[in-house]
Design a protein around this motif. Structure first.
Motif, PDB file in Angstrom:
ATOM      1  N   ASP A  95       0.834  -1.207   0.000  1.00 14.12           N
ATOM      2  CA  ASP A  95       0.000   0.000   0.000  1.00 14.12           C
ATOM      3  C   ASP A  95       0.869   1.258   0.000  1.00 14.12           C
ATOM      4  OD1 ASP A  95      -2.257  -1.555  -0.019  1.00 14.12           O
ATOM      5  OD2 ASP A  95      -2.449  -1.579   2.166  1.00 14.12           O
ATOM      6  N   ASN A  96       1.920   1.258  -0.873  1.00 18.11           N
ATOM      7  CA  ASN A  96       2.821   2.402  -1.040  1.00 18.11           C
ATOM      8  C   ASN A  96       3.602   2.741   0.226  1.00 18.11           C
ATOM      9  OD1 ASN A  96       2.144   2.875  -3.776  1.00 18.11           O
ATOM     10  ND2 ASN A  96       0.245   3.868  -3.111  1.00 18.11           N
ATOM     11  N   VAL A  97       3.718   1.775   1.134  1.00 17.59           N
ATOM     12  CA  VAL A  97       4.468   1.990   2.376  1.00 17.59           C
ATOM     13  C   VAL A  97       5.393   0.795   2.594  1.00 17.59           C
ATOM     14  CG1 VAL A  97       4.318   2.328   4.880  1.00 17.59           C
ATOM     15  CG2 VAL A  97       2.601   3.345   3.377  1.00 17.59           C
ATOM     16  N   ARG A  98       6.604   1.020   3.041  1.00 17.62           N
ATOM     17  CA  ARG A  98       7.546  -0.040   3.374  1.00 17.62           C
ATOM     18  C   ARG A  98       8.367   0.363   4.588  1.00 17.62           C
ATOM     19  NH1 ARG A  98      12.101   0.373  -1.490  1.00 17.62           N
ATOM     20  NH2 ARG A  98      12.641   2.581  -1.181  1.00 17.62           N
ATOM     21  N   THR A  99       9.023  -0.631   5.208  1.00 16.39           N
ATOM     22  CA  THR A  99       9.854  -0.391   6.390  1.00 16.39           C
ATOM     23  C   THR A  99      11.314  -0.253   5.949  1.00 16.39           C
ATOM     24  OG1 THR A  99       8.347  -1.722   7.709  1.00 16.39           O
ATOM     25  CG2 THR A  99      10.514  -1.262   8.657  1.00 16.39           C
ATOM     26  N   GLN A 142       0.958   0.835  -7.283  1.00 13.44           N
ATOM     27  CA  GLN A 142       2.186   0.274  -6.704  1.00 13.44           C
ATOM     28  C   GLN A 142       3.407   0.612  -7.551  1.00 13.44           C
ATOM     29  OE1 GLN A 142       2.447  -1.172  -3.874  1.00 13.44           O
ATOM     30  NE2 GLN A 142       0.389  -1.810  -3.297  1.00 13.44           N
ATOM     31  N   ARG A 143       3.216   0.881  -8.850  1.00 11.66           N
ATOM     32  CA  ARG A 143       4.343   1.190  -9.726  1.00 11.66           C
ATOM     33  C   ARG A 143       4.744   2.651  -9.648  1.00 11.66           C
ATOM     34  NH1 ARG A 143       2.822   0.993 -14.658  1.00 11.66           N
ATOM     35  NH2 ARG A 143       0.594   0.710 -14.372  1.00 11.66           N
ATOM     36  N   GLY A 144       4.075   3.447  -8.806  1.00 13.15           N
ATOM     37  CA  GLY A 144       4.449   4.839  -8.640  1.00 13.15           C
ATOM     38  C   GLY A 144       3.901   5.755  -9.717  1.00 13.15           C
ATOM     39  N   VAL A 145       2.896   5.304 -10.467  1.00 13.67           N
ATOM     40  CA  VAL A 145       2.264   6.151 -11.487  1.00 13.67           C
ATOM     41  C   VAL A 145       0.774   6.222 -11.185  1.00 13.67           C
ATOM     42  CG1 VAL A 145       3.972   5.615 -13.260  1.00 13.67           C
ATOM     43  CG2 VAL A 145       1.959   4.179 -13.037  1.00 13.67           C
TER      44      VAL A 145
END
Length: 635
Positions: free
Chosen positions: A471-475, A515-518
């Motif tokens: 969901d466009n978030v990572r650690t 998820q691909r940033g577009v």
């Protein structure tokens, strides 16, 4: 173990239960008795004769090992033997009469064939002249059993049989010749000459001329007495007469030449006796490793007095024994937890922390449960003031307090590309401020972190690690080269993003960041892209109903519930431009198709109009049209 209750002390006592056991005794390897000796392997000269033993019982429980056995579980002993070369010889019978083929020769004279019998006989005194198998005689010296012969015709020259070849000299010389002769018995009546009466051939080494020498075999194994298994013995090597071509011949040939014999053909030897391992007696049991409780061990041992040698019984691996000690109860003082800081007569300031001291009994094991007992069993009390009480303080409003220092960190060097250019490293530790009101934070003074030099430091590398996008978030975290996750150490300016944003932001209606940033469109809408590859707007797909159940609102933006499925089918929507801004191939196809349709329609219209004019014949006569002007300007 069994538990007994001591009524006087009011607690349990652990005691022993002993059982009998058996230590298996060692059993040695057992072999059969020696078999009888085999015949000598050679019928002429030196050979060996063999006897064997076979395995009857394998050793076990540390018994004496077996000697080296072959694949048939047998052990062999070989000793040298010698067979006289002249004990078997070839005996020939007289030649048969010369046989001429009478069918082709009516005179019964000329060349023919004669034969004789050859047999192998024993030269032993008790079996003299007895026929034995031909294999016992030397196969290389077997006499001829067939030869050519001649019956002289009445008018021809007659000669005798050939005599023996003369002997070559002891030193073979090709210039020296060996000869044999025969005599003329009757001269020829006609002019045909008699055949030759002399033949000669050179003395060539290993063909018709030989040299001889004594030869010694290798040393045999050490041979003991009849019933001896170890000790002093004798080893032997045998003497033989060898011809220059390698063949072993009768000793008489070397003796006739009076050759010098080698001197030593036997020597003394020793076979080591098998020595069993000898151990000392067991020592006394040691003191218990624990003064009380369970888990104590007593040890006793023994030492090797004499090491095993040869095929002796080996020493056992276990030279020590352990056994548990009788369990005695353990009594000790048990300290309770510290109480909160208590301030007498107030809410803050200096006070005391207290804890209780109790005498307990246990068995000293890790999972032992302690039971309180009388204080007299634990002996002298420790100092109550230093053990049971501890000064403390409760901060008052406006006061600032610091926690205790943390443990020192590991020693670390300053490194460049894994290499350090300094010999002294640094350690650090920290502590935190404790304040009752955030507005008093600036009034706190004191060092929150300190460092000190250290030796034996290591070089570490620090790398940013990331989890997968969700969901466009990572650690994102920092990891040291030894695999430990740390706080600090990684370069902040290279830290990867923790939240993925679309650039430019997705502000179009019904759009969201994929998820691909577009930017993409929600379910039920298709993306209309600009020439630069960015989203222009979202167009509703005809025929699809806008169902609220298909859309989930997240953070104020409408986003499909199953965005992955949306991304899969999103590629089917009408997008004239690629992400690089170029038109897609289907746009060109649609344009070309539309152009062809327009050309077809124009051409069809032209043909229809032309056909209509051709069908129109001469126009019918019409009356002249008279135009009248009524003065209206609309005319």
């Amino acid at each position: 173990m069994a538990e007994l209750v001591n009524p006087a002390l009011g607690h349990n006592i652990l005691c022993y239960i002993e059982e009998s056991c058996t230590v298996p005794c060692p059993f040695d390897c057992k072999l059969s008795d020696w078999s009888s000796w085999s015949p000598c392997s050679s019928s002429c000269g030196p050979g060996v004769k063999v006897r064997s033993k076979w395995l009857k019982e394998k050793p076990y429980n540390g018994g004496r090992p077996c000697p080296k056995l072959d694949l048939k579980n047998q052990v062999y002993e070989a000793v040298p033997c010698y067979s006289e070369c002249n004990q078997y010889s070839w005996v020939v019978e007289p030649w048969s009469p010369c046989k001429i083929n009478s069918e082709q020769n009516s005179l019964h004279c000329g060349e023919g064939i004669q034969t004789r019998k050859v047999r192998c006989v024993s030269a032993a005194e008790d079996h003299g002249g007895e026929t034995v198998p031909s294999a016992l005689c030397n196969q290389a010296e077997i006499p001829e059993v067939m030869q050519k012969c001649s019956l002289y015709c009445p008018s021809e020259c007659a000669v005798s049989d050939w005599g023996q070849w003369s002997k070559c000299p002891q030193v073979c010389d090709p210039n020296m010749m060996q000869t044999r002769t025969r005599q003329v018995l009757r001269a020829s009546v006609n002019t045909k000459p008699c055949p030759e009466d002399t033949q000669m051939k050179p003395c060539i080494l290993n063909q018709n001329c030989f040299q001889y020498q004594y030869n010694l075999t290798g040393w045999s194994g050490c041979q003991l007495g009849v019933n001896a298994t170890c000790g002093h013995g004798q080893r032997r090597r045998l003497l033989s007469c060898q011809r220059s071509d390698g063949a072993t011949v009768s000793m008489q040939l070397c003796q006739r030449l009076r050759l010098e014999k080698p001197m030593q053909t036997s020597s003394r030897c020793v076979v080591g006796c098998a020595v069993d391992c000898r151990l000392s007696a067991w020592s006394a049991w040691s003191q218990c490793s624990h003064t009380c409780g369970a888990g104590g061990q007593m040890v006793r041992g023994r030492s090797v007095v004499l090491r095993a040698a040869g095929e002796g019984r080996p020493c056992p691996e276990q030279l020590t024994q352990h056994r548990s000690c009788p369990v005695k109860p353990c009594y000790s003082w048990l300290l309770g937890p510290w109480s909160p800081c208590r301030v007498q007569g107030g809410q803050c300031g200096d006070g005391l922390q207290v804890r209780n001291l109790t005498c307990v009994v246990h068995d000293a094991s890790v999972s032992a449960t302690s039971k309180p007992v009388e204080n007299a069993l634990c002996g002298e009390l420790p100092s109550k003031e230093s053990v049971l009480q501890l000064p403390c303080s409760v901060p008052c409003p406006g006061d600032c307090h610091l926690t205790e220092w943390s443990e020192w960190s590991s020693c670390e060097l300053t490194c460049i590309n894994g290499r350090s250019f300094e010999t002294t490293g640094r350690q650090s530790r920290s502590r935190a401020f404790i304040i009752q009101s955030p507005k008093n934070q600036e009034s706190c003074s004191g060092q929150a972190m300190e460092t000190r030099p250290c030796s034996g430091g290591k070089c570490y590398d620090y790398l940013w690690k990331t989890s997968l996008w969700q969901d466009n978030v990572r650690t994102v975290w920092c990891q040291r080269s030894d695999g430990i996750n740390v706080t600090g150490g990684c370069v902040l300016r290279t830290k990867p993003a923790e939240v993925q944003h679309c650039n430019p932001e997705c502000r179009k209606p019904f759009s969201y960041c994929t998820q691909r940033g577009v930017c993409g469109c929600e379910r039920g809408y298709t993306e209309i892209m600009r020439s630069n590859g960015f989203l222009d707007y979202c167009m509703k797909v005809p025929g699809l109903e806008d169902k609220k159940a298909d859309v989930k609102t997240i953070a104020g933006k409408n986003k499909p519930i199953n965005s992955k499925m949306h991304d899969i089918f999103k590629g089917w929507s009408i997008q004239p431009f690629n992400p690089d801004g170029k038109l897609k191939m289907w746009v060109y196809g649609v344009s070309a198709g539309g152009f062809l349709i327009i050309v077809f329609l124009i051409f069809t219209s032209y043909l229809m109009c032309k056909k209509t004019k051709q069908h129109q014949s001469t126009p019918p006569q019409q009356k002249p049209l008279t135009l009248a002007y009524d003065g209206d300007i609309d005319m």
